[in-house]
Design a protein around this motif. Structure first.
Motif, short mmCIF file in Angstrom:
data_model
loop_
_atom_site.label_atom_id
_atom_site.label_comp_id
_atom_site.label_asym_id
_atom_site.label_seq_id
_atom_site.Cartn_x
_atom_site.Cartn_y
_atom_site.Cartn_z
N GLU A 1 0.83 -1.21 0.00
CA GLU A 1 0.00 0.00 0.00
C GLU A 1 0.86 1.26 0.00
OE1 GLU A 1 -2.34 -3.40 0.81
OE2 GLU A 1 -0.53 -2.71 1.89
N ASP A 2 2.00 1.21 0.71
CA ASP A 2 2.93 2.33 0.66
C ASP A 2 3.47 2.52 -0.75
OD1 ASP A 2 2.77 2.86 3.44
OD2 ASP A 2 4.27 1.31 3.84
N MET A 3 3.78 1.42 -1.41
CA MET A 3 4.28 1.50 -2.78
C MET A 3 3.20 1.99 -3.73
SD MET A 3 6.56 -2.02 -2.76
CE MET A 3 7.43 -1.71 -4.31
N ALA A 4 1.95 1.60 -3.47
CA ALA A 4 0.85 2.11 -4.26
C ALA A 4 0.71 3.62 -4.08
CB ALA A 4 -0.45 1.41 -3.87
N GLY A 5 0.96 4.09 -2.87
CA GLY A 5 0.94 5.53 -2.62
C GLY A 5 2.00 6.26 -3.43
N ASP A 6 3.15 5.61 -3.63
CA ASP A 6 4.19 6.21 -4.48
C ASP A 6 3.67 6.39 -5.91
OD1 ASP A 6 5.87 5.98 -2.26
OD2 ASP A 6 6.86 4.16 -3.01
N ALA A 7 2.96 5.39 -6.42
CA ALA A 7 2.41 5.50 -7.78
C ALA A 7 1.39 6.63 -7.86
CB ALA A 7 1.78 4.18 -8.19
N MET A 8 0.59 6.80 -6.83
CA MET A 8 -0.38 7.89 -6.82
C MET A 8 0.33 9.25 -6.81
SD MET A 8 -3.22 6.28 -7.05
CE MET A 8 -2.30 4.96 -7.91
N ALA A 9 1.47 9.32 -6.11
CA ALA A 9 2.26 10.55 -6.11
C ALA A 9 2.78 10.87 -7.51
CB ALA A 9 3.41 10.44 -5.12
N GLN B 1 -2.77 -4.02 -7.70
CA GLN B 1 -3.95 -4.53 -6.99
C GLN B 1 -4.18 -3.73 -5.71
OE1 GLN B 1 -3.39 -8.75 -6.32
NE2 GLN B 1 -2.84 -9.11 -8.46
N ALA B 2 -3.10 -3.48 -4.97
CA ALA B 2 -3.22 -2.70 -3.73
C ALA B 2 -3.71 -1.28 -4.03
CB ALA B 2 -1.87 -2.66 -3.01
N ALA B 3 -3.26 -0.71 -5.14
CA ALA B 3 -3.71 0.63 -5.52
C ALA B 3 -5.19 0.64 -5.82
CB ALA B 3 -2.92 1.12 -6.74
N GLY C 1 -9.30 3.59 -5.02
CA GLY C 1 -10.24 3.24 -6.08
C GLY C 1 -10.67 4.40 -6.95
N ASP C 2 -10.74 5.60 -6.36
CA ASP C 2 -11.17 6.76 -7.15
C ASP C 2 -10.10 7.23 -8.12
OD1 ASP C 2 -9.58 7.50 -4.95
OD2 ASP C 2 -10.36 9.56 -4.97
N ARG C 3 -8.86 6.75 -7.96
CA ARG C 3 -7.75 7.14 -8.84
C ARG C 3 -7.48 6.10 -9.92
NH1 ARG C 3 -4.20 10.70 -6.57
NH2 ARG C 3 -3.74 11.15 -8.78
N VAL C 4 -7.98 4.88 -9.71
CA VAL C 4 -7.67 3.76 -10.62
C VAL C 4 -8.84 3.56 -11.57
CG1 VAL C 4 -7.08 1.32 -10.77
CG2 VAL C 4 -6.17 2.71 -8.89
N ALA C 5 -8.64 4.01 -12.81
CA ALA C 5 -9.70 3.88 -13.82
C ALA C 5 -9.82 2.45 -14.31
CB ALA C 5 -9.43 4.83 -14.98
N GLY C 6 -8.71 1.74 -14.30
CA GLY C 6 -8.69 0.34 -14.73
C GLY C 6 -7.47 -0.33 -14.13
#
Length: 275
Positions: A75-83, A106-108, A113-118
């Motif tokens: 989840e921390d790594m997913a946060g990096d992708a969102m950044a 998957q964690a992202a 969920g509101d940031r992941v279109a697919g």
């Protein structure tokens, strides 16, 4: 090269194509870097109308390398992708991950969920025990301690490729050149072990994946010995409405032979989302 920040973590990323097009962020696997997504493959996505972003995870490439004993989660790594999406001005994107990157994707989807279109999960699994287990030979190669030199690490990686790649598709000279380029760019012995532990401590994502409401594509190799194809089938089974593509002859790898079917499948997923 561009950078994004998630707290104290700096993430290096690159973009391809026009930012007016639908964003597609590519997440790489364990112990590698953004270079696992070749520029020619990125160009293939651009030709299909995507704005492509590829990034180095924390503890990879030119992004922040953490000290021994550092603890973090998928989840921390997913946060990096969102950044990275924030830095690139992207509100939503298709998040596509390979191997460990598939777990981060998957964690992202579960956490943002509101940031992941697919969601695109390639050669990955749900984190459930007993699913997609590697062969003993593949596990031994994956968990071997880091080598003492770049040259020795390249030979160790090539030995791993011989275990989990399709021998008829391999080009060992091209693989050697890729590894040389990757490790001369950045080499962090031991960092992949921290990433491995992040995946282990994150546990099963099956419950979270079962609650997703996002268009999803799962891709897996039919002869993958590192993460068995049953893991891909299980991932597609638990994500509501997920499409599944099993590529005959594909091991745990992203050789040119699989670019066209993957790009076509991701494009079809995008058509459901953006058009």
């Amino acid at each position: 090269m561009q950078t994004a920040r998630n707290g104290e973590i700096e993430i290096v990323y690159e973009t391809f194509g026009s930012d007016l097009n639908p964003p597609l962020i590519l997440l790489h696997g364990l112990g590698s870097s953004m270079l696992v997504w070749p520029e020619d493959m990125c160009a293939g996505f651009v030709d299909r109308g995507f704005f492509v972003l590829r990034m180095d995870h924390r503890d990879s490439g030119l992004s922040t390398v953490l000290p021994d004993g550092a603890r973090y989660t998928l989840e921390d790594m997913a946060g990096d992708a969102m950044a990275v999406l924030d830095a690139a001005g992207c509100r939503r994107a298709i998040v596509c991950g390979y191997s460990l990157g598939g777990m981060v994707a998957q964690a992202a989807a579960a956490a943002f969920g509101d940031r992941v279109a697919g969601l695109v999960s390639i050669s990955s699994h749900t984190g459930e025990p007993g699913v997609g287990d590697p062969t003993p030979e593949a596990l031994a190669a994956l968990t071997a301690p880091p080598a003492a030199t770049i040259e020795a690490q390249i030979e160790a990686d090539l030995a791993g490729y011989r275990i989990w790649s399709n021998p008829e598709w391999r080009n060992e000279e091209a693989e050697r050149q890729y590894l040389e380029r990757s490790y001369r760019r950045a080499w962090h012995p031991g960092a992949s072990q921290r990433q491995f532990k992040a995946a282990a401590r994150s546990g099963s994502r099956a419950g979270a994946l079962g609650g997703l409401d996002v268009p999803a594509l799962v891709v897996h190799g039919g002869i993958d010995t590192l993460i068995g194809p049953d893991a891909g089938r299980r991932t597609a089974e638990v994500i509501p409405g997920a499409q599944y593509l099993e590529i005959e002859g594909m091991g745990h790898e992203l050789p040119p032979q699989v670019w066209a079917p993957i790009i076509s499948a991701v494009t079809a997923l995008s058509a459901r989302i953006f058009w």
